[in-house]
Design an enzyme around this catalytic site. Sequence first.
Site, PDB file in Angstrom:
ATOM      1  N   GLU A  66     -16.671   6.011   3.536  1.00  0.00           N
ATOM      2  CA  GLU A  66     -16.021   5.499   4.747  1.00  0.00           C
ATOM      3  C   GLU A  66     -15.919   6.598   5.789  1.00  0.00           C
ATOM      4  OE1 GLU A  66     -11.803   4.713   4.778  1.00  0.00           O
ATOM      5  OE2 GLU A  66     -11.512   5.701   2.856  1.00  0.00           O
ATOM      6  N   LYS A 116      -2.812   6.419   1.382  1.00  0.00           N
ATOM      7  CA  LYS A 116      -2.696   6.833   2.782  1.00  0.00           C
ATOM      8  C   LYS A 116      -1.744   8.024   2.845  1.00  0.00           C
ATOM      9  CE  LYS A 116      -3.025   4.382   7.121  1.00  0.00           C
ATOM     10  NZ  LYS A 116      -4.479   4.461   7.350  1.00  0.00           N
ATOM     11  N   ARG A 125       0.823  -1.210   0.000  1.00  0.00           N
ATOM     12  CA  ARG A 125       0.000   0.000   0.000  1.00  0.00           C
ATOM     13  C   ARG A 125       0.861   1.266   0.000  1.00  0.00           C
ATOM     14  NH1 ARG A 125      -4.648   0.057   4.436  1.00  0.00           N
ATOM     15  NH2 ARG A 125      -2.912   0.616   5.770  1.00  0.00           N
TER      16      ARG A 125
HETATM   17  C1  LIG Z   1      -5.604   3.624   7.513  1.00  0.00           C
HETATM   18  C2  LIG Z   1      -6.989   3.877   7.059  1.00  0.00           C
HETATM   19  C3  LIG Z   1      -8.018   2.919   7.188  1.00  0.00           C
HETATM   20  C4  LIG Z   1      -7.796   1.607   7.903  1.00  0.00           C
HETATM   21  O1  LIG Z   1      -6.888   0.779   7.255  1.00  0.00           O
HETATM   22  P1  LIG Z   1      -6.213  -0.452   8.003  1.00  0.00           P
HETATM   23  O2  LIG Z   1      -5.236  -0.950   7.017  1.00  0.00           O
HETATM   24  O3  LIG Z   1      -7.283  -1.434   8.288  1.00  0.00           O
HETATM   25  O4  LIG Z   1      -5.613   0.088   9.250  1.00  0.00           O
HETATM   26  C5  LIG Z   1      -9.261   3.214   6.675  1.00  0.00           C
HETATM   27  N1  LIG Z   1      -9.532   4.397   6.083  1.00  0.00           N
HETATM   28  C6  LIG Z   1      -8.582   5.352   5.960  1.00  0.00           C
HETATM   29  C7  LIG Z   1      -8.947   6.630   5.310  1.00  0.00           C
HETATM   30  C8  LIG Z   1      -7.287   5.120   6.435  1.00  0.00           C
HETATM   31  O5  LIG Z   1      -6.357   6.072   6.296  1.00  0.00           O
END
Ligand SMILES: *Cc1c(COP(=O)(O)O)cnc(C)c1O
Length: 338
Positions: free
Chosen positions: A218, A182, A80
């Site tokens: 989300e 991210k 990622r």
């Molecule tokens: C980090 C994150 C998540 C959760 O991801 P995980 O890999 O399960 O920790 C969900 N949404 C956003 C916007 C994120 O930055």
Amino acid sequence: MKNIDWASLGFAYIATDKRYVSNYKDGAWDDGALIDDPNVTISESAGVLQYAQTIFEGLKAYTTKDGRIVTFRPDLNADRIVASAKQIEMPVFPKERFIDAVEQVVKANIEYVPPFGSGATLYLRPYEFGTNAVIGVKPCLEYQFRIFCTPVGPYYKGGIRPIKLRISDFDRAAPHGTGHIKAGLNYAMSLHASVTAHAEGFDENLFPDSATRTLVEEAGGANIIFIKGNKLVTPKSNSILPSVTRRSIVYVAKEYLGMEVEERPVALAEIGDFEEAGLCGTAAVISPIGLINDHGKEIVFSNGLETVGPKVRELYETLTGIQMGTVEAPEGWIHEIK
Ligand SMILES: *Cc1c(COP(=O)(O)O)cnc(C)c1O
């Protein structure tokens, strides 16, 4: 082991002994090393400070029931951050080096890994940012990749409590933007939404899609799942961050619990049809949702505000069991630090 009261730790930064640093210059990453200095010294005009060229990851190291120290699917975090780097024109930190750096940081701070049963974990924060001075808007030529770790306490002190969400009027991610990576920039713009949600008594925002505001996307830092009967439904969209936890839950639902899974666009108008809902992310694994407030219209799930619904509980217990070594894990999910 360090003399820390694991149960009373919050989710906050505490400097540990060592962090991993590798610098990128003249088109190449250096060998990388563990260092003692928790501070970063960079130009006052560094790209990260001026134009937010920074990306990150989050994962945990913890102790399993049989005493192994492990991380959960770090290969997915490595993949990622590669995708995140490409999207905002940063050099890729190689996947094998990412995993190696995770191992080095955990080993160098092994005394901070909380014991099994404490509910606490060692949170790892890998990140990469542009370090050289820029004034014109362009990608940096020099970068730092760094991983520090910090012990964090049990997410739910005093038991799991369902959370309250509101449908946000602010946007998190544009349709062809950066919602799927991210990047710190996605979080800066969520802060106002988050502070105003808290002021109104909500735990989190649920963001609709920015183009039509009719679909569920989300929360600011967690994906969402819905349950109806034996079916799990989770939104599919190019602007959702691909959560490692959500992808693991989808697998557990299908392969361990025999549930039907639908990954598809989810309309705001249909969320009242679901019986249970939860937010998924590394920090809490699954947070059960009690209610969602859509501009004054309250959707209350069947578990209400005091209890956890049966399906969310089963998913939570199975996934945390896999993580902690009490339920057999799928091949490759548990990465032991030796
Ligand atoms: C980090 C994150 C998540 C959760 O991801 P995980 O890999 O399960 O920790 C969900 N949404 C956003 C916007 C994120 O930055």
